[in-house]
Design a protein around this motif. Sequence first.
Motif, mmCIF file in Angstrom:
data_model
loop_
_atom_site.group_PDB
_atom_site.id
_atom_site.type_symbol
_atom_site.label_atom_id
_atom_site.label_comp_id
_atom_site.label_asym_id
_atom_site.label_seq_id
_atom_site.Cartn_x
_atom_site.Cartn_y
_atom_site.Cartn_z
ATOM 1 N N ASP A 176 0.770 -1.110 -0.295
ATOM 2 C CA ASP A 176 0.144 0.003 0.342
ATOM 3 C C ASP A 176 1.218 1.268 0.242
ATOM 4 O OD1 ASP A 176 -2.016 1.367 -0.303
ATOM 5 O OD2 ASP A 176 -2.528 1.027 1.829
ATOM 6 N N CYS A 177 1.679 1.863 -1.171
ATOM 7 C CA CYS A 177 2.287 2.490 -0.968
ATOM 8 C C CYS A 177 2.619 2.917 -3.012
ATOM 9 C CB CYS A 177 3.972 2.473 -0.772
ATOM 10 S SG CYS A 177 4.349 0.868 -1.419
ATOM 11 N N ILE A 178 3.202 4.406 -3.470
ATOM 12 C CA ILE A 178 2.640 4.410 -4.460
ATOM 13 C C ILE A 178 3.406 3.672 -5.879
ATOM 14 C CG2 ILE A 178 3.205 6.429 -6.041
ATOM 15 C CD1 ILE A 178 0.908 6.748 -3.998
ATOM 16 N N PRO A 179 5.139 3.470 -5.191
ATOM 17 C CA PRO A 179 4.740 2.376 -6.385
ATOM 18 C C PRO A 179 4.444 0.527 -5.988
ATOM 19 C CG PRO A 179 6.918 2.933 -4.851
ATOM 20 C CD PRO A 179 5.602 3.426 -4.213
ATOM 21 N N GLY A 180 3.968 0.556 -5.196
ATOM 22 C CA GLY A 180 3.434 -1.159 -5.114
ATOM 23 C C GLY A 180 1.857 -0.632 -6.096
ATOM 24 N N LEU A 181 1.389 -0.115 -5.931
ATOM 25 C CA LEU A 181 0.188 0.850 -6.779
ATOM 26 C C LEU A 181 0.161 0.634 -7.346
ATOM 27 C CD1 LEU A 181 -1.831 2.287 -4.019
ATOM 28 C CD2 LEU A 181 -2.534 -0.014 -4.435
ATOM 29 N N THR A 182 1.334 1.485 -8.494
ATOM 30 C CA THR A 182 1.726 1.539 -9.822
ATOM 31 C C THR A 182 1.760 0.076 -10.557
ATOM 32 O OG1 THR A 182 2.344 3.996 -8.981
ATOM 33 C CG2 THR A 182 3.023 2.317 -11.209
ATOM 34 N N ALA A 183 2.600 -0.576 -9.856
ATOM 35 C CA ALA A 183 2.647 -1.660 -10.227
ATOM 36 C C ALA A 183 1.020 -2.594 -10.454
ATOM 37 C CB ALA A 183 3.935 -3.078 -9.024
ATOM 38 N N ALA A 184 0.417 -2.397 -9.214
ATOM 39 C CA ALA A 184 -0.268 -3.265 -9.329
ATOM 40 C C ALA A 184 -1.132 -2.305 -9.868
ATOM 41 C CB ALA A 184 -1.761 -2.735 -7.802
ATOM 42 N N PRO A 219 4.175 0.412 9.618
ATOM 43 C CA PRO A 219 2.702 0.631 10.173
ATOM 44 C C PRO A 219 2.656 2.152 10.717
ATOM 45 C CG PRO A 219 5.752 0.056 11.571
ATOM 46 C CD PRO A 219 5.197 -0.177 10.402
ATOM 47 N N GLY A 220 1.251 2.618 11.614
ATOM 48 C CA GLY A 220 0.494 3.181 11.311
ATOM 49 C C GLY A 220 -0.104 3.530 9.894
ATOM 50 N N ARG A 221 -0.717 5.417 10.004
ATOM 51 C CA ARG A 221 -1.400 5.576 9.263
ATOM 52 C C ARG A 221 -1.223 5.793 7.472
ATOM 53 N NH1 ARG A 221 -6.324 8.822 8.554
ATOM 54 N NH2 ARG A 221 -6.024 10.382 7.633
ATOM 55 N N ILE A 257 -5.069 -5.470 4.349
ATOM 56 C CA ILE A 257 -3.993 -6.595 5.650
ATOM 57 C C ILE A 257 -3.972 -5.062 6.563
ATOM 58 C CG2 ILE A 257 -2.827 -7.962 6.162
ATOM 59 C CD1 ILE A 257 -5.456 -8.746 4.793
ATOM 60 N N ASP A 258 -3.489 -5.455 7.527
ATOM 61 C CA ASP A 258 -3.300 -4.301 7.953
ATOM 62 C C ASP A 258 -1.208 -4.509 8.723
ATOM 63 O OD1 ASP A 258 -5.371 -3.665 9.259
ATOM 64 O OD2 ASP A 258 -6.490 -4.413 10.846
ATOM 65 N N TRP A 259 -1.649 -4.113 9.100
ATOM 66 C CA TRP A 259 0.111 -4.276 9.824
ATOM 67 C C TRP A 259 0.386 -5.090 11.252
ATOM 68 C CZ3 TRP A 259 5.431 -3.110 8.211
ATOM 69 C CH2 TRP A 259 6.080 -3.966 9.170
ATOM 70 N N HIS A 260 1.077 -5.986 10.722
ATOM 71 C CA HIS A 260 0.719 -7.435 12.002
ATOM 72 C C HIS A 260 2.820 -7.598 13.142
ATOM 73 C CE1 HIS A 260 -3.785 -7.916 11.672
ATOM 74 N NE2 HIS A 260 -3.422 -8.367 10.685
ATOM 75 N N ASP A 261 2.470 -7.045 13.889
ATOM 76 C CA ASP A 261 3.906 -7.277 14.277
ATOM 77 C C ASP A 261 4.634 -8.092 14.649
ATOM 78 O OD1 ASP A 261 5.041 -3.960 14.394
ATOM 79 O OD2 ASP A 261 4.122 -4.017 16.065
ATOM 80 N N GLU A 262 3.805 -9.607 14.460
ATOM 81 C CA GLU A 262 4.598 -10.521 15.393
ATOM 82 C C GLU A 262 4.329 -11.746 14.241
ATOM 83 O OE1 GLU A 262 2.052 -14.415 17.588
ATOM 84 O OE2 GLU A 262 0.809 -12.657 16.779
ATOM 85 N N LEU A 263 4.219 -11.015 13.008
ATOM 86 C CA LEU A 263 4.829 -11.619 11.948
ATOM 87 C C LEU A 263 6.564 -11.614 11.662
ATOM 88 C CD1 LEU A 263 2.650 -10.366 9.223
ATOM 89 C CD2 LEU A 263 2.052 -12.264 9.767
ATOM 90 N N ILE A 264 7.311 -10.156 12.314
ATOM 91 C CA ILE A 264 8.618 -10.537 12.558
ATOM 92 C C ILE A 264 9.105 -11.360 13.492
ATOM 93 C CG2 ILE A 264 10.132 -9.480 12.883
ATOM 94 C CD1 ILE A 264 8.468 -6.530 13.001
#
Length: 220
Positions: free
Chosen positions: A94-102, A130-132, A155-162
């Motif tokens: 969910d960022c500009i480069p990612g959405l551009t690729a999508a 993480p964050g807004r 999908i939200d950020w999930h710290d436990e994935l780390i």
Amino acid sequence: MHANVIRLHDPDNAEPGRLDPDTIAAPVAERQATLRQEPLPTTGPYPPLFAMLGAHGGAGTSTLTRWWAHAADSGLAWPASTRTTQRVVVAARDCIPGLTAAADRLREWHAGLAPAGISILGLVVTPARPGRVPAAVRRYRRIVEDLVDGAIWSIDWHDELIVCELDELAQFAPNDPPPPRRANLTTAVPIDVHRAGTAITARIAATRAHPDEEASGSPR
């Protein structure tokens, strides 16, 4: 940053959600995805119901296909084999480069450049941090939503994935009940993952009911 889409449907195109190719600015050849000719892997008791296609490296397809037991990871390539499902959910950060690729992957499909038989169920966006989410990213995401007719799941950020290995993560299967709100990732999928998996499953069921697809006899 523009998705270059006009919401004009081809009246002769019976596939739900597909736009008129003449209204789509297709990505240039070097920005198009490769093809996966071999069947998708079957890692559970049944063949996968849909493929996760990463719009770019690091889109989260490995984690998502671990969470969703009825999915298979197609990496960065279109699932071209008709021996397994060609239903696709695109994944992107969910960022500009990612959405551009999508947007490239989605425009490629609308323009008729993906393999025959491919259908797009929607887009899953995973957090870049993480964050807004910045306002500029949210605005561009609304543009890209037009390419999937609003079928986008966050999908939200999930710290436990780390600190979890992929094979330690719990899995979602169709018809699973909602998980507890504060469950450990090793015992239950997060609520947002369950919600997205349920929505994708519902779209698969709706597509299966489409008379054109039932008549085609293609393996799903």
